[in-house]
Design a protein around this motif. Structure first.
Motif, PDB file in Angstrom:
ATOM      1  N   ARG A 234      -5.529   0.829   3.946  1.00 12.13           N
ATOM      2  CA  ARG A 234      -4.787   2.054   3.588  1.00 12.13           C
ATOM      3  C   ARG A 234      -5.158   3.193   4.536  1.00 12.13           C
ATOM      4  NH1 ARG A 234      -6.700   6.404   1.284  1.00 12.13           N
ATOM      5  NH2 ARG A 234      -5.259   7.907   0.319  1.00 12.13           N
ATOM      6  N   GLU A 235      -6.449   3.347   4.821  1.00 11.21           N
ATOM      7  CA  GLU A 235      -6.900   4.427   5.705  1.00 11.21           C
ATOM      8  C   GLU A 235      -6.344   4.260   7.114  1.00 11.21           C
ATOM      9  OE1 GLU A 235      -8.745   7.233   5.116  1.00 11.21           O
ATOM     10  OE2 GLU A 235      -8.404   6.695   3.011  1.00 11.21           O
TER      11      GLU A 235
ATOM     12  N   SER B   9      -1.790   0.960   7.049  1.00 17.48           N
ATOM     13  CA  SER B   9      -1.030  -0.259   6.778  1.00 17.48           C
ATOM     14  C   SER B   9      -0.059  -0.046   5.620  1.00 17.48           C
ATOM     15  CB  SER B   9      -1.982  -1.412   6.419  1.00 17.48           C
ATOM     16  OG  SER B   9      -2.742  -1.809   7.535  1.00 17.48           O
ATOM     17  N   ASN B  10       1.150  -0.533   5.790  1.00 16.15           N
ATOM     18  CA  ASN B  10       2.120  -0.499   4.702  1.00 16.15           C
ATOM     19  C   ASN B  10       1.882  -1.623   3.701  1.00 16.15           C
ATOM     20  OD1 ASN B  10       3.852   1.702   5.652  1.00 16.15           O
ATOM     21  ND2 ASN B  10       4.365   0.303   7.318  1.00 16.15           N
ATOM     22  N   GLU B  11       1.338  -2.735   4.200  1.00 13.51           N
ATOM     23  CA  GLU B  11       1.030  -3.853   3.332  1.00 13.51           C
ATOM     24  C   GLU B  11      -0.215  -4.561   3.855  1.00 13.51           C
ATOM     25  OE1 GLU B  11       4.751  -4.128   4.412  1.00 13.51           O
ATOM     26  OE2 GLU B  11       3.690  -4.135   6.309  1.00 13.51           O
ATOM     27  N   HIS B  12      -0.966  -5.147   2.930  1.00 14.37           N
ATOM     28  CA  HIS B  12      -2.170  -5.900   3.253  1.00 14.37           C
ATOM     29  C   HIS B  12      -1.949  -7.322   2.766  1.00 14.37           C
ATOM     30  CE1 HIS B  12      -6.343  -6.575   4.191  1.00 14.37           C
ATOM     31  NE2 HIS B  12      -6.652  -6.892   2.941  1.00 14.37           N
TER      32      HIS B  12
ATOM     33  N   LEU C 208       0.822  -1.208   0.000  1.00 15.14           N
ATOM     34  CA  LEU C 208       0.000   0.000   0.000  1.00 15.14           C
ATOM     35  C   LEU C 208       0.855   1.256   0.000  1.00 15.14           C
ATOM     36  CD1 LEU C 208      -2.702  -1.188   2.554  1.00 15.14           C
ATOM     37  CD2 LEU C 208      -2.867  -1.176   0.059  1.00 15.14           C
TER      38      LEU C 208
ATOM     39  N   ILE D 209      -4.767   2.259  -5.906  1.00 10.22           N
ATOM     40  CA  ILE D 209      -5.096   0.885  -5.529  1.00 10.22           C
ATOM     41  C   ILE D 209      -6.075   0.276  -6.524  1.00 10.22           C
ATOM     42  CG2 ILE D 209      -6.239  -0.524  -3.769  1.00 10.22           C
ATOM     43  CD1 ILE D 209      -5.056   1.404  -1.682  1.00 10.22           C
TER      44      ILE D 209
ATOM     45  N   SER E 222      -2.602   6.110  -3.354  1.00  5.41           N
ATOM     46  CA  SER E 222      -3.915   6.714  -3.153  1.00  5.41           C
ATOM     47  C   SER E 222      -4.992   5.671  -3.422  1.00  5.41           C
ATOM     48  CB  SER E 222      -4.107   7.891  -4.110  1.00  5.41           C
ATOM     49  OG  SER E 222      -4.170   7.428  -5.455  1.00  5.41           O
ATOM     50  N   GLU E 223      -6.232   6.005  -3.110  1.00  6.94           N
ATOM     51  CA  GLU E 223      -7.336   5.091  -3.407  1.00  6.94           C
ATOM     52  C   GLU E 223      -7.397   4.806  -4.900  1.00  6.94           C
ATOM     53  OE1 GLU E 223     -12.216   5.103  -3.204  1.00  6.94           O
ATOM     54  OE2 GLU E 223     -11.074   6.110  -1.632  1.00  6.94           O
TER      55      GLU E 223
END
Length: 401
Positions: free
Chosen positions: A305-306, A309-312, A175, A183, A179-180
């Motif tokens: 993201r909100e 988190s750096n990664e999901h 992430l 993604i 931005s949204e």
């Protein structure tokens, strides 16, 4: 190394709460069935557990099977550094050919989803010192081997002295500063199309960060597990989910994709320092053709993201193969999402390990399974094949339609 008991009446055969010293460091091993040990374990998690639910004592206790012993090793160093390692000690009841043992032997494993030692500030020498003490403890308590499922997030893995065996990849969505719109743009074309169809059809997203989302989620997840024919160990109930909320308050989130306000699909996320995990999921059978699974999964990524988190982490497939259908589905949620996924294997008692394997003449190379002496019984004792992404049965088998 000197050792003294820290809890009276503990069972020495699987390792009581004990303390050892080596070069000024202290190794403490705590059993969850001892109140003092459990309290010390919980305090260590608060200091060094990095907010990881999979390392929390309540979680480890909840997923341990009957006859197994939730345990935690903690090594404290003079400079304040600490290494924290939760695991489950299980009895070895038979050898590779199924012959019952007339002695007490044990091995250890880390529960789903990910595990292994933790301690971000530990130096190479401190990690070596930890494993020296850990091996001595394991040998003293007749622990033959260990199997660890390591996280695919590299910064959260400590160096390992045993064998790192590469399995089929897991999917991680980086992430970062995206931005949204970024993604969404990184979704594969087919996933982006399903996401937009769901949005245009009027599906809405409802996010629930507390226990009030449990009942709706259990309904969706249970229907999914029954439809998938998943092993009973992958079913979850309300009590288990309440345990998670109370262990890590504010670190679990339900993301529901709804039609006319009625949940059609859901994803349960859990957060760890700087990371998030797509932990559990479910979709109504009647909603499988409506793209709600994709809509909930993308909304979960945006929520991660909100939350910063750096990664999901989406985990892996079901079959531990690169062409797994669920793995293929997850690859659609980002570009270049494949991350190396390792299991860690270590034998503490070599002669005992070989003796257990000998009656069936099995080895890791022949069975593809570690420890090899459990290959015969793996389907019977409720333990997944190391590396097999059995956790994915609870992370979205609803997509296999």
């Amino acid at each position: 190394m000197t050792r003294t008991d820290s809890a009276a009446g503990a069972e020495r055969s699987v390792g009581e709460n004990r303390t050892g010293r080596t070069a000024g460091a202290v190794l403490s091993v705590h059993r969850a069935d001892d109140p003092v040990g459990l309290e010390l374990w919980t305090e260590a998690w608060r200091r060094t557990g990095e907010g990881d639910i999979f390392a929390h004592p309540d979680y480890v206790r909840a997923v341990a099977l009957e006859g197994e012993h939730p345990t935690c090793a903690v090594m404290s160093f003079a400079d304040g550094t600490e290494i924290y390692y939760p695991f489950i000690v299980r009895p070895i009841s038979s050898d590779a050919a199924g012959n019952a043992l007339d002695e007490e032997l044990w091995d250890l494993y880390t529960p789903l989803v990910y595990g292994g030692p933790m301690g971000r500030c530990a130096s190479a020498s401190e990690i070596d010192e930890f494993w020296t003490a850990m091996r001595a403890w394991a040998q003293e308590h007749r622990i033959v081997s260990e199997i660890i499922r390591f996280t695919p997030v590299r910064r959260n893995r400590l160096p390992y002295p045993g064998t790192l065996r590469e399995q089929a990849p897991h999917i991680v969505v980086d992430l970062g500063l995206l931005s949204e719109d970024d993604i969404i743009a990184r979704l594969h074309k087919s996933v982006r199309r399903r996401y937009r169809k769901a949005r245009d059809a009027g599906l809405t997203i409802r996010m629930v960060p507390d226990e009030s989302g449990i009942d709706d989620f259990v309904l969706l997840h249970t229907e999914t597990m029954i439809r998938a024919g998943a092993h009973q160990k992958f079913h979850v109930d309300a009590d288990f989910l309440r345990l998670i909320h109370r262990a890590v308050p504010g670190q679990a989130l339900y993301v529901f994709a709804c039609e006319d306000g009625v949940p059609q699909s859901a994803e349960m996320m859990v957060f760890r320092d700087g990371s998030s995990y797509a932990y559990l999921a479910g979709t109504l059978t009647a909603a499988l053709s409506g793209n709600s699974t994709t809509y909930a999964a993308v909304a979960a990524m945006l929520a991660a993201r909100e939350r910063g988190s750096n990664e999901h982490v989406l985990a892996g497939g079901v079959t531990n193969t690169v062409d797994d259908k669920l793995l293929h589905f997850k690859r659609g949620f980002t570009r270049d999402g494949d991350r190396t996924y390792y299991t860690g294997e270590q034998v503490f008692l070599v002669e005992d390990y070989e003796r257990l394997c000998a009656p069936a003449g099995v080895s890791q190379e022949q069975t593809g399974f570690f420890p090899a002496y459990r290959a015969r019984s793996r389907a019977e004792d409720g333990h997944a094949v190391p590396g097999e992404q059995a956790e994915s049965a609870s992370v979205g088998e609803d997509v296999l339609r």
